[in-house]
Motif scaffolding. Structure first.
Motif, mmCIF file in Angstrom:
data_model
loop_
_atom_site.group_PDB
_atom_site.id
_atom_site.type_symbol
_atom_site.label_atom_id
_atom_site.label_comp_id
_atom_site.label_asym_id
_atom_site.label_seq_id
_atom_site.Cartn_x
_atom_site.Cartn_y
_atom_site.Cartn_z
ATOM 1 N N GLU A 1 35.117 38.687 42.545
ATOM 2 C CA GLU A 1 36.172 38.686 41.528
ATOM 3 C C GLU A 1 36.286 37.347 40.793
ATOM 4 N N GLU A 2 36.274 36.234 41.556
ATOM 5 C CA GLU A 2 36.470 34.910 40.925
ATOM 6 C C GLU A 2 35.331 34.601 39.962
ATOM 7 N N LEU B 1 35.824 36.370 36.731
ATOM 8 C CA LEU B 1 36.815 35.659 35.922
ATOM 9 C C LEU B 1 36.219 34.392 35.295
ATOM 10 N N THR C 1 40.463 39.238 31.572
ATOM 11 C CA THR C 1 41.658 38.501 32.029
ATOM 12 C C THR C 1 42.056 38.950 33.443
ATOM 13 N N PRO C 2 42.783 38.088 34.158
ATOM 14 C CA PRO C 2 43.259 38.478 35.497
ATOM 15 C C PRO C 2 44.083 39.763 35.453
#
Lengths: 173, 356
Positions: free
Chosen positions: A54-55, A58, A65-66
């Motif tokens: 996930e990171e 991003l 966007t988160p």
């Protein structure tokens, strides 16, 4: 202790961004090789394709966007976890893969409810091995279902095209 | 005497405690005392001082009694480390990030406070649940920004509430706690905790003292009544509470009588008769408060209770018991009820109905 940190597959990213899988796959490959970006993605097997944390999604995909990721998880991640309680636990109709998702956390409930001695015991090891075995079996069944689904979706696509073709050639008036 | 409804009083306390775990029984009693004595002459400061002096005596006499009986040797309630261990274990196995840990603790705390205040009448329970729900919802919104300090505070509040509610260190509890970790809910098995029992004792001291102080038909002077309220009441309450906790009823009562005997040597016959009535009243009050805490349905007025005690008429007949108790509590209460003679039971049957 490693958390359940979310890993994206190419298919999930395609759903999230609305772009083409093949194009995404190539783009990811380029980004992993680019010394300026160094996207951290793993290929576990050629069949399974990339897994991207996930990171990293991003960090490397500027347009995501988160909030989008949170919405995506809300929509697709059915793994049971702590959420805000609902006022009345109303009877919900069974959700897709509900039972299977519950099975994913069953061992955690078992482990988290064990006393300190039970946690390190031989019985616990046997239980966890059994759980692992069960999950592997479920995973391979689901992978087979995934192929079945892909074939079905392919057939679906062809049938739709066929119907569109027929209707397109329908004589006027 | 101002009428005091024991079930309402107990439930009011539990409600306040559940919404604010830091709230102390002594403060609650002070509030109630000031309200009850508002109309009397004298400044607030004087009244507060009078109550404080009485409270000190309650503590002293209560402790003396416990030491004499050897009560409370083992504390069966959940230790702080046990509660924290169970919660931490779940958060660790589920590898929850900070926001989820915060949400998890909030969920546990919410479910525990609902349970602490459970057993009220349906309408009250509904109102209470709604109030807890609103607080819970507001706190949940802050889960995303939860920092370590806030997490620690929430953890210790949750632990304390679990202790107070009498949640046990058992595999059932662990199982429910981990189910909550997986986003489900459940009901905990509870036993009255020492903490709750201590508060019930303080409340029983207050209630019984109020009955004695305002009882002008007791045949005692005002000073004698004050003496009884400060010195005899805590002994009787300690005895009643020890008997409810499983100590032998005959032993607890004999001990109470011997301590009262020593305390009352210089007092007149009226005081001794008063002390005898207090033994009964304390038993009834402790029982009534415990039942209220366990969610008994019947309201019990202090006036009627005290009237029956003075006339030594406090009889827990079968019919009264049925009115008062959920079956679980009924099983526990059987050991200390007064056994009336057949004639007495007949005579007072209708009065009991009136009382309930």
């Amino acid at each position: 202790m490693q958390g359940h940190n979310f890993q994206f597959t190419v298919g999930m990213l395609a759903e999230l961004t609305g772009s083409n899988r093949q194009y995404l796959s190539r783009k990811i490959k380029r980004m992993t090789e680019d010394p300026e970006i160094r996207l951290q993605a793993v290929i576990r097997s050629n069949k399974e394709g990339y897994r991207i944390p996930e990171e990293e999604v991003l960090r490397c995909f500027d347009q995501i966007t988160p909030q989008q990721i949170a919405d995506f998880k809300e929509q697709f991640d059915r793994m049971p976890r702590v959420r805000m309680l609902t006022p009345e636990p109303e009877k919900k109709p069974g959700r897709y893969l509900e039972e299977e998702n519950n099975e994913l956390v069953e061992w955690k409930i078992h482990l988290a409810s064990a006393s300190a001695e039970e946690r390190g015991s031989e019985e616990m090891r046997e239980y966890l091995e059994g759980a692992l075995e069960g999950l592997r079996k479920m995973q391979s069944e689901k992978l087979r279902e995934q192929v079945l689904l892909e074939v079905f979706l392919e057939n679906c696509e062809r049938t739709i095209q066929e119907l569109e073709g027929r209707l397109g050639e329908w004589p006027q008036g | 005497m101002q009428e005091m409804e024991l079930r309402g009083l107990m439930q009011e306390w539990l409600k306040r405690k559940a919404s604010n775990p830091q709230y102390e029984i002594a403060d609650f009693i002070e509030e109630e005392y000031m309200k009850a004595h508002e109309a009397e002459p004298g400044s607030g400061e004087e009244k507060r001082k009078r109550l404080k002096a009485m409270q000190t005596q309650w503590e002293v006499r209560g402790q003396e009694y416990d030491e004499a009986l050897g009560a409370y040797a083992d504390d069966p309630s959940l230790a702080e480390w046990q509660a924290a261990e169970m919660l931490n274990n779940v958060m660790e196995v589920f590898a929850m990030p900070a926001a989820e840990r915060y949400q998890y603790l909030l969920n546990v705390k919410y479910l525990v406070s609902c349970q602490l205040a459970a057993g009220q009448e349906a309408k009250e329970a509904e109102i209470l649940r709604e109030a807890f729900w609103e607080t819970y919802q507001a706190a949940s919104k802050k889960a995303m920004e939860a920092r370590e300090a806030a997490l620690q505070e929430l953890l210790s509040e949750t632990v304390y509430l679990m202790q107070y509610t009498g949640i046990q260190y058992t595999s059932d509890t662990r199982y429910i706690l981990s189910k909550i970790g997986a986003g489900q809910t459940g009901n905990f098995e509870t036993k009255p905790s020492i903490l709750l029992k201590e508060d019930i004792r303080m409340l029983a001291n207050y209630v019984t003292a109020e009955a004695v102080l305002s009882s002008e038909d007791l045949g005692c002077s005002r000073q004698e009544r004050e003496f009884l309220a400060a010195e005899a009441v805590p002994v009787c309450v300690a005895a009643a509470s020890a008997a409810r906790g499983g100590a032998s009823p005959s032993r607890t009562e004999t001990l109470a009588q011997s301590i009262l005997g020593k305390l009352c040597t210089k007092e007149g016959a009226a005081v001794i008769a008063g002390a005898a009535a207090i033994i009964l009243a304390a038993k009834a009050v402790v029982l009534a408060l415990e039942l209220a805490a366990a969610g008994a349905a019947a309201a019990i007025g202090l006036k009627a209770l005290w009237k029956h005690c003075q006339e030594r008429r406090i009889l827990l007949t079968e019919s009264l018991r049925k009115h008062l108790m959920p079956w679980k509590a009924a099983k526990r209460a059987a050991e200390w009820e007064e056994t009336p003679t057949v004639e007495e039971a007949k005579e007072y049957e209708w009065e009991m109905d009136e009382m309930v």
